[in-house]
Design a protein around this motif. Structure first.
Motif, PDB file in Angstrom:
ATOM      1  N   ASN A 195       0.486  -1.098  -0.519  1.00  0.00           N
ATOM      2  CA  ASN A 195       0.244   0.114   0.354  1.00  0.00           C
ATOM      3  C   ASN A 195       0.721   1.310  -0.437  1.00  0.00           C
ATOM      4  N   LEU A 196       2.310   1.466   0.739  1.00  0.00           N
ATOM      5  CA  LEU A 196       2.866   2.316   0.981  1.00  0.00           C
ATOM      6  C   LEU A 196       3.848   2.709  -0.608  1.00  0.00           C
ATOM      7  N   ARG A 197       3.412   1.563  -1.505  1.00  0.00           N
ATOM      8  CA  ARG A 197       4.477   1.518  -2.705  1.00  0.00           C
ATOM      9  C   ARG A 197       3.600   2.817  -3.427  1.00  0.00           C
ATOM     10  N   LYS A 198       2.230   2.492  -3.480  1.00  0.00           N
ATOM     11  CA  LYS A 198       1.315   3.852  -3.933  1.00  0.00           C
ATOM     12  C   LYS A 198       1.888   5.247  -3.603  1.00  0.00           C
ATOM     13  N   LEU A 199       2.274   5.732  -2.869  1.00  0.00           N
ATOM     14  CA  LEU A 199       2.283   6.453  -2.521  1.00  0.00           C
ATOM     15  C   LEU A 199       3.710   7.146  -2.802  1.00  0.00           C
ATOM     16  N   ASN A 200       4.289   8.873  -2.440  1.00  0.00           N
ATOM     17  CA  ASN A 200       4.733   9.593  -3.511  1.00  0.00           C
ATOM     18  C   ASN A 200       6.395   9.504  -1.951  1.00  0.00           C
ATOM     19  N   LEU A 201       6.664   8.125  -1.916  1.00  0.00           N
ATOM     20  CA  LEU A 201       7.625   8.132  -1.047  1.00  0.00           C
ATOM     21  C   LEU A 201       9.158   7.833  -2.100  1.00  0.00           C
ATOM     22  N   PRO A 202      10.032   7.875  -1.289  1.00  0.00           N
ATOM     23  CA  PRO A 202      11.253   7.293  -2.622  1.00  0.00           C
ATOM     24  C   PRO A 202      11.152   6.334  -2.444  1.00  0.00           C
ATOM     25  N   TYR A 203      10.900   5.682  -1.173  1.00  0.00           N
ATOM     26  CA  TYR A 203      10.420   3.678  -1.487  1.00  0.00           C
ATOM     27  C   TYR A 203       9.632   3.033  -0.537  1.00  0.00           C
ATOM     28  N   PRO A 204       8.920   2.694  -0.240  1.00  0.00           N
ATOM     29  CA  PRO A 204       7.913   1.917   0.616  1.00  0.00           C
ATOM     30  C   PRO A 204       8.322   1.794   2.040  1.00  0.00           C
ATOM     31  N   GLU A 205       9.818   0.935   1.641  1.00  0.00           N
ATOM     32  CA  GLU A 205      11.144   1.097   3.603  1.00  0.00           C
ATOM     33  C   GLU A 205      10.932   2.303   3.562  1.00  0.00           C
ATOM     34  N   ALA A 206      10.804   3.382   3.032  1.00  0.00           N
ATOM     35  CA  ALA A 206      11.280   5.042   3.953  1.00  0.00           C
ATOM     36  C   ALA A 206      10.684   5.047   5.000  1.00  0.00           C
ATOM     37  N   VAL A 207       9.712   4.915   5.117  1.00  0.00           N
ATOM     38  CA  VAL A 207       8.624   5.179   6.307  1.00  0.00           C
ATOM     39  C   VAL A 207       9.599   4.764   7.818  1.00  0.00           C
ATOM     40  N   PHE A 208      10.412   3.600   7.475  1.00  0.00           N
ATOM     41  CA  PHE A 208      11.066   3.303   8.580  1.00  0.00           C
ATOM     42  C   PHE A 208      12.714   3.556   8.274  1.00  0.00           C
ATOM     43  N   ASP A 209      12.974   3.852   7.502  1.00  0.00           N
ATOM     44  CA  ASP A 209      14.582   4.766   7.759  1.00  0.00           C
ATOM     45  C   ASP A 209      14.614   5.656   8.582  1.00  0.00           C
ATOM     46  N   ILE A 210      15.680   5.761   8.912  1.00  0.00           N
ATOM     47  CA  ILE A 210      15.900   6.522  10.004  1.00  0.00           C
ATOM     48  C   ILE A 210      16.621   8.119   9.719  1.00  0.00           C
ATOM     49  N   GLU A 231      14.043  13.729   8.547  1.00  0.00           N
ATOM     50  CA  GLU A 231      13.248  15.060   7.052  1.00  0.00           C
ATOM     51  C   GLU A 231      11.906  14.887   7.923  1.00  0.00           C
ATOM     52  N   LYS A 232      11.457  13.383   7.656  1.00  0.00           N
ATOM     53  CA  LYS A 232       9.653  13.531   7.355  1.00  0.00           C
ATOM     54  C   LYS A 232       8.786  12.627   7.929  1.00  0.00           C
ATOM     55  N   PRO A 233       9.349  13.136   9.447  1.00  0.00           N
ATOM     56  CA  PRO A 233       8.647  12.070  10.603  1.00  0.00           C
ATOM     57  C   PRO A 233       7.104  11.605  10.385  1.00  0.00           C
ATOM     58  N   LYS A 234       6.326  12.454   9.336  1.00  0.00           N
ATOM     59  CA  LYS A 234       4.867  12.811   9.408  1.00  0.00           C
ATOM     60  C   LYS A 234       3.948  11.337   8.704  1.00  0.00           C
ATOM     61  N   ALA A 235       5.381  10.565   8.034  1.00  0.00           N
ATOM     62  CA  ALA A 235       4.203   9.245   7.499  1.00  0.00           C
ATOM     63  C   ALA A 235       4.712   7.846   8.379  1.00  0.00           C
ATOM     64  N   PHE A 236       5.717   8.638   8.938  1.00  0.00           N
ATOM     65  CA  PHE A 236       5.585   7.110  10.152  1.00  0.00           C
ATOM     66  C   PHE A 236       4.648   7.399  10.942  1.00  0.00           C
ATOM     67  N   GLU A 268      14.911  18.525  22.023  1.00  0.00           N
ATOM     68  CA  GLU A 268      14.049  19.173  20.664  1.00  0.00           C
ATOM     69  C   GLU A 268      14.066  18.152  19.994  1.00  0.00           C
ATOM     70  N   GLY A 269      14.895  17.147  20.177  1.00  0.00           N
ATOM     71  CA  GLY A 269      15.022  16.220  18.604  1.00  0.00           C
ATOM     72  C   GLY A 269      14.064  15.322  18.710  1.00  0.00           C
ATOM     73  N   TYR A 270      13.754  14.720  17.642  1.00  0.00           N
ATOM     74  CA  TYR A 270      12.353  14.554  17.136  1.00  0.00           C
ATOM     75  C   TYR A 270      12.692  12.574  18.264  1.00  0.00           C
ATOM     76  N   VAL A 271      11.523  12.181  18.139  1.00  0.00           N
ATOM     77  CA  VAL A 271      10.753  10.923  19.542  1.00  0.00           C
ATOM     78  C   VAL A 271      10.590  10.142  18.916  1.00  0.00           C
ATOM     79  N   LYS A 272      11.393   8.270  18.895  1.00  0.00           N
ATOM     80  CA  LYS A 272      10.326   7.538  18.242  1.00  0.00           C
ATOM     81  C   LYS A 272      11.142   6.589  19.011  1.00  0.00           C
ATOM     82  N   PRO A 273       9.550   5.832  18.716  1.00  0.00           N
ATOM     83  CA  PRO A 273       9.785   4.481  20.010  1.00  0.00           C
ATOM     84  C   PRO A 273      10.844   3.530  19.676  1.00  0.00           C
TER      85      PRO A 273
END
Length: 344
Positions: A55-70, A75-80, A172-177
């Motif tokens: 499903n993520l492959r349909k989006l304008n991501l550089p590649y689907p796995e980018a949603v889990f790329d540090i 740069e763009k934490p919103k997708a995750f 003020e850095g981003y926090v992630k699980p």
């Protein structure tokens, strides 16, 4: 490649596994993947139609796995965080296979459960922290990606409820699980546990995984020769296909179905049903009659995967509009400056 197995073959394999689990002082290790959670309604990552990557492959991501790329997250934490909203613990009930692992824990035969899953359903099922190793991390903790300062689940949830990206109070850095992203190291505890367990396992049960992601995929191949290896999966894979052992048992069936058959033979059926119904009541606050069957949960998984894709796309479209507006403002400022320039 998957193939149908006869009822006689399945029964024979079930009896053999039960015999192994009933041995005195048996030590059982599980190696599990997304396939044990799909019956809970959680979409897996790699299925061609319902998987998150599809499903993520349909989006304008550089590649689907980018949603889990540090680096992409920096740069763009919103997708995750759009995806995290749908997968966050508390919405899903452990499957019967999760509770089968829990029963092995309660009966004193569970050596360890190594999981690729980030959903924390093993913990929700009641398996103790020292028996679970989340090889790819999980939602069980949250840290700043810059200074490693910890954030509580409640505080992270507060940010998410306000549709804000969680940021560190210190830097003020981003926090992630504490999910292992591409570009991050696997938990050090994985290798500590594995050094202790690799030659101390009698039964190695591999379930719901394609054994396609390394180094996790190599673990079942490394267990000692005395260990009896069992694959419970939709298709044969990994070392079971490329380097099978004579003692291997392969069951090409749904994980929950096999969990029910094993518990029936072991005399654990009532315990399994009680745990599963209690889990439904606790997590969903429903009565026993309102639990969802597995087909409904699989439909839910497909719907969630699509919904995530749509939400991420909406977020990315919003980002694109904001970027365009900023560019338009820059152009307007430049044009205004040009108009004010007097040629002498």
């Amino acid at each position: 490649m998957s193939k149908e197995q006869s009822a006689e073959t399945i029964t024979k394999h079930i009896d053999a596994i039960v015999s192994q689990l009933q041995r005195k002082n048996a030590k059982v290790a599980f190696f599990v993947g997304a396939g044990i959670s799909t019956n809970c309604g959680i979409p897996d990552f790699r299925s061609p139609k319902t998987g998150l990557y599809s499903n993520l492959r349909k989006l304008n991501l550089p590649y689907p796995e980018a949603v889990f790329d540090i680096e992409y997250f920096r740069e763009k934490p919103k997708a995750f965080y759009t995806l995290a909203e749908e997968l966050f613990p508390g919405k899903f009930v452990p499957s019967k296979f999760h509770y089968f692992i829990k029963l092995c824990h309660d009966k004193g035969i569970l050596k360890r459960c190594y999981t690729q899953n980030i959903d924390t359903l093993e913990r929700i099922a009641g398996i103790s922290d020292d028996k679970v190793l989340e090889a790819h991390g999980s939602f069980s903790g949250n840290h700043c990606i810059e200074c490693s300062n910890e954030m509580s689940r409640e505080k992270l949830r507060e940010f998410m409820d306000q549709e804000r990206i969680p940021t560190c109070a210190s830097c003020e850095g981003y926090v992630k699980p504490d999910i292992v992203f591409f570009g991050e190291a696997l938990p050090a505890k994985l290798w500590e546990f594995w050094e202790e367990d690799v030659d101390d396992v009698d039964v190695a049960i591999v379930a719901g995984t394609s054994l396609a992601v390394y180094p996790f995929a190599s673990l079942p191949a490394e267990v000692g020769k005395k260990a009896n290896r069992i694959l419970i999966n939709r298709e044969i894979c990994g070392d079971f296909e490329t380097n099978p052992r004579k003692s291997d048992i392969v069951l090409l069936k749904d994980c929950d179905t096999i969990a029910e058959l094993l518990c029936e033979k072991l005399g654990w059926s009532k315990d399994l049903e009680s745990l599963w119904l209690a889990g439904n009541k606790s997590v969903r606050d429903t009565t026993e009659n309102e639990t969802e069957d597995s087909s409904s949960q699989k439909d839910k998984a497909a719907a969630i995967a699509t919904e995530i894709a749509e939400k991420v796309e909406a977020g990315l479209e919003s980002d694109r509009k904001e970027e365009k507006n900023e560019k338009d403002k820059d152009v307007d400022v430049l044009a205004d400056a040009v108009r004010k320039v007097s040629i002498t």
